[in-house]
Design an enzyme around this catalytic site. Structure first.
Site, PDB file in Angstrom:
ATOM      1  N   ASP A  24      -8.789 -18.068   4.425  1.00 17.61           N
ATOM      2  CA  ASP A  24      -7.579 -17.284   4.715  1.00 17.61           C
ATOM      3  C   ASP A  24      -7.608 -15.947   3.975  1.00 17.61           C
ATOM      4  OD1 ASP A  24      -5.136 -16.763   5.843  1.00 17.61           O
ATOM      5  OD2 ASP A  24      -3.999 -17.803   4.295  1.00 17.61           O
ATOM      6  N   HIS A  41     -11.868 -10.002   9.843  1.00 18.60           N
ATOM      7  CA  HIS A  41     -12.615 -11.174  10.319  1.00 18.60           C
ATOM      8  C   HIS A  41     -14.117 -10.889  10.288  1.00 18.60           C
ATOM      9  CE1 HIS A  41      -8.869 -12.989  11.226  1.00 18.60           C
ATOM     10  NE2 HIS A  41      -8.594 -12.264  12.295  1.00 18.60           N
ATOM     11  N   LEU A 135     -28.640 -28.267   5.344  1.00 19.64           N
ATOM     12  CA  LEU A 135     -27.177 -28.151   5.245  1.00 19.64           C
ATOM     13  C   LEU A 135     -26.572 -28.352   6.627  1.00 19.64           C
ATOM     14  CD1 LEU A 135     -24.554 -27.075   3.627  1.00 19.64           C
ATOM     15  CD2 LEU A 135     -25.050 -24.899   4.712  1.00 19.64           C
TER      16      LEU A 135
HETATM   17  C1  FPP Z   1      -7.390 -16.458   8.501  1.00 21.31           C
HETATM   18  O1  FPP Z   1      -7.140 -15.187   7.955  1.00 21.31           O
HETATM   19  C2  FPP Z   1      -8.695 -16.462   9.155  1.00 21.31           C
HETATM   20  C3  FPP Z   1      -8.911 -16.732  10.459  1.00 21.31           C
HETATM   21  C4  FPP Z   1      -7.840 -17.053  11.414  1.00 21.31           C
HETATM   22  C5  FPP Z   1     -10.240 -16.659  11.063  1.00 21.31           C
HETATM   23  C6  FPP Z   1     -11.352 -17.069  10.148  1.00 21.31           C
HETATM   24  C7  FPP Z   1     -12.580 -16.505  10.686  1.00 21.31           C
HETATM   25  C8  FPP Z   1     -13.583 -15.979   9.933  1.00 21.31           C
HETATM   26  C9  FPP Z   1     -13.649 -15.972   8.473  1.00 21.31           C
HETATM   27  C10 FPP Z   1     -14.719 -15.373  10.565  1.00 21.31           C
HETATM   28  C11 FPP Z   1     -15.738 -16.420  10.830  1.00 21.31           C
HETATM   29  C12 FPP Z   1     -15.489 -16.769  12.178  1.00 21.31           C
HETATM   30  C13 FPP Z   1     -16.368 -17.007  13.067  1.00 21.31           C
HETATM   31  C14 FPP Z   1     -15.904 -16.717  14.401  1.00 21.31           C
HETATM   32  C15 FPP Z   1     -17.731 -17.544  12.783  1.00 21.31           C
HETATM   33  P1  FPP Z   1      -5.807 -14.472   8.406  1.00 21.31           P
HETATM   34  O2  FPP Z   1      -6.142 -13.606   9.569  1.00 21.31           O
HETATM   35  O3  FPP Z   1      -4.728 -15.461   8.660  1.00 21.31           O
HETATM   36  O4  FPP Z   1      -5.499 -13.601   7.155  1.00 21.31           O
HETATM   37  P2  FPP Z   1      -4.043 -13.198   6.622  1.00 21.31           P
HETATM   38  O5  FPP Z   1      -3.402 -14.458   6.126  1.00 21.31           O
HETATM   39  O6  FPP Z   1      -4.350 -12.240   5.510  1.00 21.31           O
HETATM   40  O7  FPP Z   1      -3.318 -12.554   7.757  1.00 21.31           O
END
Ligand code: FPP
Length: 256
Positions: A24, A41, A135
């Site tokens: 997150d 992302h 892994l």
């Molecule tokens: C939450 O951060 C994150 C996600 C919804 C997506 C997680 C995806 C990745 C780390 C990229 C890897 C993904 C793939 C497709 C391999 P948020 O957007 O909720 O952050 P915020 O809480 O700061 O708004």
């Protein structure tokens, strides 16, 4: 592949066998830089690459990450399509090096609702890495803990199999691995957000304010050290654990 720095080299015995991560904070990382959320992302994919490498180097055999939740469909359409594109691009770019590092990809989650292009990408990556065994990387995509329990129960009911803890565990989307020993959530929120609800029953939880794109090998080591300091009792007393009666308590805790 450059070696990452380990702050706390950990004896293998005190390493978790399965680390799960709620990644997150991508959006906030991007907003702090006046960038679109999808840039966060993208940087999140870079962080994931570093953490996969660190797990391989440290000997953690299973890593599960929450890449797209059942609830993420309600985000703005451009963010949803950005995440889909990112997955497909990341897979075509990363699979050769994951291959070399012995990483086997799985994609637990609901395939219905995903476009044929995304499903083909997932299936090709899973197939191309199926022979690897250093892994296991579970990229949970269109995954939700409640969805997983329901689909498992439904499958057992359809097959006329009695529902027990064991049969239900065996029908979940993560039946190919043991339960997570350590569940990390980055980004400062203190909740599980429908990640591995069934599997995390006895996971040690570590929450960090670090935003996911900033999470690196040193942050992972902090979480691993925290895990090594925890006393896992599985419902027993400290005295029972010290006396070596661990079998009955861990009966419900599966390790593949
Ligand atoms: C939450 O951060 C994150 C996600 C919804 C997506 C997680 C995806 C990745 C780390 C990229 C890897 C993904 C793939 C497709 C391999 P948020 O957007 O909720 O952050 P915020 O809480 O700061 O708004």
């Amino acid at each position: 592949m450059a070696a990452s720095t380990s702050l706390h080299p950990m004896p293998v015995a005190s390493l978790p066998r399965h680390v799960a991560i709620v990644m997150d904070g991508n959006g906030r990382w991007a907003q702090k830089r006046w960038l679109p959320r999808v840039a966060g992302h993208k940087q999140g994919v870079e962080a994931l690459r570093g953490v996969v490498r660190a797990c391989v180097e440290r000997g953690v055999p299973v890593l599960s990450v929450f890449a797209f939740s059942s609830e993420n469909w309600s985000r703005p359409a451009e963010e949803v399509s950005g995440l889909m594109d990112l997955l497909v691009m990341a897979l075509s770019r990363e699979v050769p090096s994951l291959e070399k590092s012995g990483v086997r990809l799985h994609f637990p989650g609901d395939r219905s609702g995903l476009s044929p292009r995304v499903v083909q990408g997932l299936e090709a990556a899973a197939r191309d890495t199926a022979h690897n065994d250093t892994l296991i990387l579970n990229v949970c995509f269109n995954y939700g803990g409640r969805w997983d329990v329901v689909q498992a129960a439904r499958r057992l009911a359809q097959q006329g199999i009695e529902i027990t803890e064991e049969t239900l565990s065996g029908a979940t989307a993560l039946a190919h691995v043991g339960d997570p020993d350590l569940l990390i959530r980055t980004g400062g929120e203190l909740r599980i957000s429908n990640f591995l609800l069934w599997q995390a029953a006895y996971s040690e939880l570590v929450f960090t304010d670090c935003l996911w794109p900033d999470f690196d090998a040193a942050e992972l080591d902090l979480a691993l050290s925290e895990f090594a300091r925890r006393e896992r009792r599985f419902g027993q007393t400290s005295e029972q654990r010290a006396g070596g009666d661990t079998e009955s308590a861990e009966a419900g805790q599966r390790h593949a």
